[in-house]
Design a protein around this motif. Structure first.
Motif, PDB file in Angstrom:
ATOM      1  N   THR A 124      -5.638   7.835   8.733  1.00  0.00           N
ATOM      2  CA  THR A 124      -6.113   6.778   7.839  1.00  0.00           C
ATOM      3  C   THR A 124      -5.647   5.410   8.312  1.00  0.00           C
ATOM      4  OG1 THR A 124      -6.030   8.333   5.987  1.00  0.00           O
ATOM      5  CG2 THR A 124      -6.164   5.986   5.463  1.00  0.00           C
ATOM      6  N   LYS A 125      -4.387   5.324   8.719  1.00  0.00           N
ATOM      7  CA  LYS A 125      -3.855   4.051   9.193  1.00  0.00           C
ATOM      8  C   LYS A 125      -4.547   3.613  10.471  1.00  0.00           C
ATOM      9  CE  LYS A 125       0.486   1.797  10.466  1.00  0.00           C
ATOM     10  NZ  LYS A 125       1.956   1.973  10.661  1.00  0.00           N
TER      11      LYS A 125
ATOM     12  N   ARG B 187      -8.245   2.410   9.640  1.00  0.00           N
ATOM     13  CA  ARG B 187      -8.413   1.264   8.748  1.00  0.00           C
ATOM     14  C   ARG B 187      -7.363   0.194   9.012  1.00  0.00           C
ATOM     15  NH1 ARG B 187     -11.376   1.557   4.197  1.00  0.00           N
ATOM     16  NH2 ARG B 187     -11.101  -0.710   4.371  1.00  0.00           N
TER      17      ARG B 187
ATOM     18  N   HIS C 271       0.850  -1.192   0.000  1.00  0.00           N
ATOM     19  CA  HIS C 271       0.000   0.000   0.000  1.00  0.00           C
ATOM     20  C   HIS C 271       0.886   1.243   0.000  1.00  0.00           C
ATOM     21  CE1 HIS C 271      -3.124  -2.813   1.132  1.00  0.00           C
ATOM     22  NE2 HIS C 271      -2.450  -3.144   2.213  1.00  0.00           N
ATOM     23  N   LYS C 272       0.328   2.319  -0.505  1.00  0.00           N
ATOM     24  CA  LYS C 272       0.989   3.600  -0.338  1.00  0.00           C
ATOM     25  C   LYS C 272       1.003   3.963   1.138  1.00  0.00           C
ATOM     26  CE  LYS C 272      -0.213   5.500  -4.864  1.00  0.00           C
ATOM     27  NZ  LYS C 272      -0.900   6.593  -5.590  1.00  0.00           N
ATOM     28  N   LYS C 273       2.042   4.674   1.548  1.00  0.00           N
ATOM     29  CA  LYS C 273       2.158   5.024   2.955  1.00  0.00           C
ATOM     30  C   LYS C 273       1.014   5.946   3.361  1.00  0.00           C
ATOM     31  CE  LYS C 273       5.438   6.632   6.421  1.00  0.00           C
ATOM     32  NZ  LYS C 273       6.797   7.152   6.684  1.00  0.00           N
ATOM     33  N   PRO C 274       0.179   5.490   4.324  1.00  0.00           N
ATOM     34  CA  PRO C 274      -0.981   6.306   4.701  1.00  0.00           C
ATOM     35  C   PRO C 274      -0.600   7.339   5.749  1.00  0.00           C
ATOM     36  CG  PRO C 274      -1.021   4.251   5.920  1.00  0.00           C
ATOM     37  CD  PRO C 274       0.205   4.199   5.030  1.00  0.00           C
TER      38      PRO C 274
ATOM     39  N   THR D 274       0.744  -6.715   4.687  1.00  0.00           N
ATOM     40  CA  THR D 274       1.636  -5.733   5.310  1.00  0.00           C
ATOM     41  C   THR D 274       2.411  -6.354   6.459  1.00  0.00           C
ATOM     42  OG1 THR D 274       0.098  -3.954   4.734  1.00  0.00           O
ATOM     43  CG2 THR D 274       1.737  -3.490   6.439  1.00  0.00           C
TER      44      THR D 274
ATOM     45  N   TYR E  80      -4.474  -1.294   6.335  1.00  0.00           N
ATOM     46  CA  TYR E  80      -3.075  -0.895   6.440  1.00  0.00           C
ATOM     47  C   TYR E  80      -2.266  -1.720   7.455  1.00  0.00           C
ATOM     48  CZ  TYR E  80      -4.517   3.007   3.584  1.00  0.00           C
ATOM     49  OH  TYR E  80      -5.007   3.769   2.548  1.00  0.00           O
ATOM     50  N   THR E  81      -2.916  -2.601   8.167  1.00  0.00           N
ATOM     51  CA  THR E  81      -2.177  -3.599   8.954  1.00  0.00           C
ATOM     52  C   THR E  81      -2.731  -4.974   8.593  1.00  0.00           C
ATOM     53  OG1 THR E  81      -3.699  -3.309  10.830  1.00  0.00           O
ATOM     54  CG2 THR E  81      -1.651  -2.057  10.878  1.00  0.00           C
ATOM     55  N   ASP E  82      -2.933  -5.191   7.319  1.00  0.00           N
ATOM     56  CA  ASP E  82      -3.495  -6.456   6.860  1.00  0.00           C
ATOM     57  C   ASP E  82      -2.405  -7.522   6.768  1.00  0.00           C
ATOM     58  OD1 ASP E  82      -2.061  -5.515   4.737  1.00  0.00           O
ATOM     59  OD2 ASP E  82      -3.620  -5.871   3.226  1.00  0.00           O
TER      60      ASP E  82
END
Length: 908
Positions: A806-807, A810, A799-802, A819, A814-816
């Motif tokens: 946002t991080k 979500r 992912h693009k760095k949020p 990642t 972003y911690t899926d």
């Protein structure tokens, strides 16, 4: 007046003396209420009492000495860590650790190491030590951050509301709910409670999602998926008809690779214990003989004698047993012992041990061979190894037997070193009864723990007890010095013993309940200990503190009881402000100093380490954390902070600082000092998160109660509605996430295979290739030895760095899984097993136990060589890498790091 003060003190110590003295208090209550100096009967006296509120002075009197003590501890730590590397940085150099398990060394200056320390990410613990350790740090950090956010939410609103609440409280107490009299202002407390307690539940949900994604990335990585334990399922309560290899192979089909039907090993276990005990006795006796010979040689040299210390030749070593030692040690000075204490026959220890081992070793070898051939008595537990992790997961998730509670419960990922073998004998009926009995005993222990603690409280205040019960005047006849010890030192010692015994008792209950592994024991202990912490450390203390503060006025004016309790329950937060100061400063500073461990290491090593083996074990064995008793302490601190967040928001500030200081202390210890022996695969973390919600529920119930006492129906209705909402949310959350905490999804396994194939530059492996390797392909060339994270060999981030918001909002994105798999180490260790190790992995240790190698020091006269030759005919023995210095002191080769008895760690 003194009588009622004593009553208050007794309640605050949770002493049963308070109950036994109730009648005395009631008889004097009327006289007390008419006392013109008592607040409540004299308005001026009450006003004076409120103006002299001691909350701030009490806080300062706690803070100053605690801060000074913490500064002293930290100063000692800064000085000692430079000299005692083994105690303060063992993970940087110990040879018993693999290179990839070690931490980079810190600079040796007084303060210049802080920069390096701060740059090491927490994920270093995940990559080089354990998932549990990494998640402990995360919990402390998340708890501290939650309290900090709570400060930002509550302070700007509730501080002005509470201060201007038209109450009469002063100093720290005016920041509490008890200072608010205007019922309309309670809506502010309701609104803030909705926001902050809602945020707490969001954090629990967010961190649960984080853990699930991290767990999936960790367990599906080659580091874990290729391990034998990840492909092995333990079935307990197996019916007798199914304790048959043929039936089990038909049940699980071609996917089954190996199976081990557990045996009743009581007889061979006793023999192996006896063999090892005799072997260690022989090692100690041989070491004593060699050391005595060397000492006598040095004495002879000091007296002017010739140094006859040249190493004997091979013929002398093969000569008559003991002939070399006889030159320096008379026969009557050789090591001896009695076969029975005091009255037993005295025998030569070395000769007796050799004869016993000559009898035991062949007998044990024969019994081990018969057990491997399947000739032993079976017990109702089976370990089933599959070719692939997914097949093991399928067996773990499926219903194995058509009868209830048969072949259940099932466990996966059980390390052979963690199995509690005696619990594998338990059938399903005994398991149910044991669990009920254990839970009952733990509940009784939690409820009645106040009795022994109360007895200790009585001892600490005997003088007041004598004043209340004159018939105890005979205690004054005891000599003053002894009386002082009984009242001063004895209570402290007894309380320390009680608190040290509690974790031991709770772990015993967990084992008794039938937990089949040490990790399962830790998880049950976590539940038990958390219950104790909440009830005894928090609720009992809070309620007795509020009762102690109110009882005198309630006895005088019973009709004012609701208002008095509403005022004094929030005031009990003063105790916890001091408690957070004490915990944050003393626990953190004492944890890094570890003065008790340092002293024990230095002192005990001089007196108890009489053989090279004992010296090496003390040197190479690191202290380990017990997750089941570590997490609940800090979970309870978080619960206390959340519970008081609305009625006394000042607590949140001190909780933030205290928890962060504890985080820093554990961060240092996990990186440089301690080890992890029990692996729960991080399951302690979601359990701690669930337990944290206790604080939110207690806060809601407490607010409803306080609103009820103050007769505020509007706020009550709103808080009841909120309570219903969070209960439904919590149930829905657990229903959705529970399966993901227990099982691994098929979708991600296929995804992991595909990603690994792309990273290794090969086509995706088919299922048969995966079966041949037992799991995923492991590219051992991708070893990341730097301290930077995440791994750099995986290409660009998914992912693009949020941004931060946002991080935070979500975690599912972003911690899926994709990642967090970048945090999991690659090439940590080659997962390959020797055929013997693979064959014996899940046999009872007495079946797979090898005859131990004895290790004695080498001397310059040839005594050790001769002893190794003659004892070696019966049991392996070596004198390598150990000897004596010029003063005759026993030493071993620290530089080699891996002496003859070193065994490489097996990653099951």
């Amino acid at each position: 007046m003194d009588t009622l003060n004593d009553f208050n003190s007794a309640i605050q110590r949770r002493s049963p003396s308070a109950l036994t003295l109730r009648n005395v208090i009631e008889r004097r209550a009327f006289a007390f209420c008419t006392d013109t100096n008592v607040a409540g009967s004299n308005p001026d006296a009450g006003k004076a009492q409120k103006e002299s509120d001691p909350s701030l002075s009490s806080f300062i009197s706690t803070l100053v000495p605690t801060l000074l003590l913490a500064l002293a501890f930290v100063t000692l730590f800064l000085l000692l860590r430079r000299k005692f590397k083994r105690n303060y940085e063992p993970r940087t150099f110990l040879g018993s650790l693999r290179q990839q398990e070690r931490t980079i060394a810190l600079p040796n200056g007084l303060l210049n190491w802080l920069g390096t320390f701060s740059k090491i990410p927490d994920s270093f613990v995940l990559n080089h030590q354990s998932l549990d350790g990494f998640l402990l740090l995360r919990y402390l950090k998340v708890a501290s951050a939650t309290c900090l956010v709570g400060c930002f939410i509550t302070w700007p609103v509730l501080f002005p509301i509470n201060i201007t609440g038209k109450g009469d409280l002063k100093q720290l107490n005016m920041f509490t709910f008890g200072n608010v009299v205007d019922k309309n202002k309670y809506y502010a407390h309701v609104g803030i409670a909705w926001i902050f307690l809602g945020f707490v539940f969001y954090m629990v949900a967010r961190e649960s999602i984080y853990y699930i994604n991290l767990r999936q990335a960790y367990l599906l990585s080659p580091l874990y998926a290729n391990r034998m334990s990840s492909r092995t399922v333990l079935f307990t309560s197996v019916p007798k008809d199914y304790l048959d290899e043929g039936i089990l192979r038909r049940m699980f089909g071609k996917h089954l690779k190996n199976l081990w039907i557990a045996n009743d090993c009581e007889e061979i276990e006793k023999l192996v214990e006896e063999r090892d005990k005799v072997a260690m006795k022989l090692e100690a006796a041989e070491t004593k003989l060699i050391k005595l010979a060397n000492t006598n040689r040095l004495k002879s040299m000091k007296k002017g004698g010739q140094n006859s210390g040249a190493m004997g030749n091979a013929n002398e070593a093969n000569g008559e047993s003991g002939s070399m030692a006889a030159k320096w040690v008379p026969t009557k000075k050789r090591p001896t012992h009695r076969l029975k204490p005091i009255i037993g026959k005295k025998v030569d220890t070395i000769n007796w041990c050799r004869s016993e081992l000559e009898r035991l070793i062949p007998k044990i070898d024969g019994m081990q061979a018969s057990y491997r051939a399947g000739q032993g008595k079976f017990i109702p537990s089976v370990f089933v190894e599959f070719y692939h992790q997914s097949e093991a997961q399928s067996a773990f998730q499926s219903l194995s037997h058509h009868h209830a509670l048969h072949m259940a419960p099932r466990f996966i990922g059980v390390n052979p070193d963690e199995v509690i073998w005696k619990n594998l004998k338990i059938n399903w009926a005994s398991r149910v009864v044991r669990y009920i009995v254990a839970i009952t005993l733990v509940i009784l222990l939690i409820v009645f723990w106040s009795i022994p603690v109360g007895f200790v409280g009585i001892l600490s205040n005997i003088e007041s007890l004598i004043q209340l019960a004159p018939w105890l005047n005979w205690l004054h006849k005891i000599p003053s010095k002894i009386f002082g010890l009984i009242q001063g030192l004895l209570p402290a010692v007894l309380l320390a013993v009680l608190m040290a015994l509690l974790p031991i008792i709770l772990r015993m209950m967990a084992k008794f309940s039938g937990a089949p592994s040490l990790s399962a024991v830790e998880l049950r202990t976590q539940n038990f200990y958390f219950g104790f912490q909440v009830v005894q450390v928090f609720l009992v203390t809070t309620l007795t503190s509020a009762a102690a503060a109110s009882v005198t006025s309630i006895l005088c004016k019973p009709m004012d009881a609701p208002n008095l309790l509403a005022t004094n329950i929030p005031k009990a937060s003063n105790f916890y402000i001091a408690y957070f100061v004490l915990q944050g400063l003393t626990i953190s500073s004492n944890a890094v100093l570890g003065i008790v461990g340092l002293l024990l290491f230095r002192v005990l090593s001089k007196f108890l380490d009489t053989t090279p083996r004992k010296m090496y074990k003390r040197w190479s064995t690191l202290a380990a954390l017990g997750w089941g008793t570590v997490f609940p302490v800090y979970t309870n601190l978080t619960v206390i902070a959340i519970t008081y967040s609305i009625i006394a928001p000042l607590v949140l500030g001190f909780a933030t600082i205290g928890l962060y200081l504890i985080y820093l202390a554990y961060r240092y210890n996990l990186l440089f000092v301690v080890d992890s022996r029990v692996d729960t695969k991080g399951l302690v973390y979601p359990r701690a998160l669930q337990q944290t919600t206790t604080g939110a529920y207690l806060a809601i119930v407490c607010l409803i109660g306080l609103f009820g006492i103050r007769a505020a129906p509007g706020p009550i209705v709103l808080m009841v509605v909120f309570l219903i909402f969070v209960v439904l949310f919590h149930i829905s959350l657990n229903s959705a996430l529970d399966p993901l905490l227990k099982f691994l999804p098929k979708s991600l396994e296929a995804e992991e295979e595909h990603l690994l194939a792309n990273e290794n530059g090969i086509s995706a492996p088919n299922s048969s290739a995966g079966h041949e390797k037992g799991g995923h392909h492991l590219n051992n060339s991708t070893v990341d030895s730097s301290i930077d994270s995440p791994r750099k060999d995986l290409g660009p981030a998914p992912h693009k760095k949020p941004n931060f918001i946002t991080k935070f909002l979500r975690p599912d994105l972003y911690t899926d899984y994709h990642t967090l798999r970048r945090l999991v180490p690659a090439g940590f260790a080659e997962i390959a097993y020797d055929p013997v190790v693979e064959r014996d992995a899940y046999y009872h240790p007495s079946i797979s136990s090898q005859t131990p190698l004895l290790w004695v020091p080498r001397d310059s006269m040839g005594v050790s060589r001769q002893e190794c030759v003659h004892s070696g005919k019966i049991i392996p023995m070596t004198d390598e890498a150990a000897g004596f210095d010029e003063k005759g002191k026993l030493v071993w080769d620290h530089e080699s790091a891996r002496p003859p008895i070193w065994q490489e760690k097996i990653y099951y």
